[in-house]
Write a protein that holds these residues in place. Structure first.
Motif, short mmCIF file in Angstrom:
data_model
loop_
_atom_site.label_atom_id
_atom_site.label_comp_id
_atom_site.label_asym_id
_atom_site.label_seq_id
_atom_site.Cartn_x
_atom_site.Cartn_y
_atom_site.Cartn_z
N LYS A 32 0.86 -1.21 0.12
CA LYS A 32 0.06 0.07 -0.01
C LYS A 32 0.90 1.09 -0.02
O LYS A 32 1.88 1.50 0.80
CB LYS A 32 -0.70 -0.19 1.20
CG LYS A 32 -1.90 1.22 1.26
CD LYS A 32 -2.90 0.91 0.42
CE LYS A 32 -4.15 2.05 0.67
NZ LYS A 32 -4.82 2.38 -0.57
N THR A 71 -1.87 0.99 -4.78
CA THR A 71 -1.00 -0.13 -4.50
C THR A 71 0.20 -0.57 -5.64
O THR A 71 -0.04 -0.24 -6.54
CB THR A 71 -1.89 -1.48 -4.36
OG1 THR A 71 -2.30 -1.58 -5.56
CG2 THR A 71 -2.78 -1.29 -3.09
N ASP A 98 3.47 0.58 2.86
CA ASP A 98 3.01 0.19 3.96
C ASP A 98 3.22 0.97 5.34
O ASP A 98 2.85 2.24 5.06
CB ASP A 98 3.20 -1.25 4.30
CG ASP A 98 2.44 -2.30 3.13
OD1 ASP A 98 1.36 -1.84 2.70
OD2 ASP A 98 3.14 -3.34 2.97
#
Length: 116
Positions: A32, A71, A98
């Protein structure tokens, strides 16, 4: 007879090499990120950076950027790298990965359309 044995040996070695090359496993990870603009893949700066620098990350074989889902899908060789190293490399490009925040210096070097 020696020629036949030599030929069979060469064919066996060639076949073994092809089979072992096909067995190299790659793994996939979805990371992400946070993308501000809606054209990163086509952006003159970011798009070219993705094309050149993402594939230079050791062990990365292929990547996909989904700017709608924000993503990166990364296909990599686990014998050459790991997920943490990939995340660190993405951070050094100026993007979150992330839980790892974008490197502030790299972030400042992004185009204005790519910053909040």
């Amino acid at each position: 007879m020696k020629t036949v044995k030599t030929l069979i040996t060469i064919l066996f070695i060639a076949f073994s090499t092809i089979v072992s090359a096909q067995n190299k496993k790659s793994e996939k990870v979805v990371i992400k990120t946070h993308i501000i603009c809606d054209h990163c893949k086509a952006c003159e700066t970011c798009g070219k950076m993705f094309q050149t620098k993402m594939l230079k990350i050791k062990g990365v074989k292929m990547y996909e950027l989904d700017d709608e889902k924000e993503t990166f899908t990364i296909y990599y060789n686990p014998k050459k790298t790991n997920v943490q190293s990939i995340k660190q490399a993405i951070s050094k490009l100026g993007y979150d990965a992330d839980e790892i925040k974008a490197d502030p210096v790299a972030y400042e070097n992004l185009d204005g359309c790519c910053k909040a």
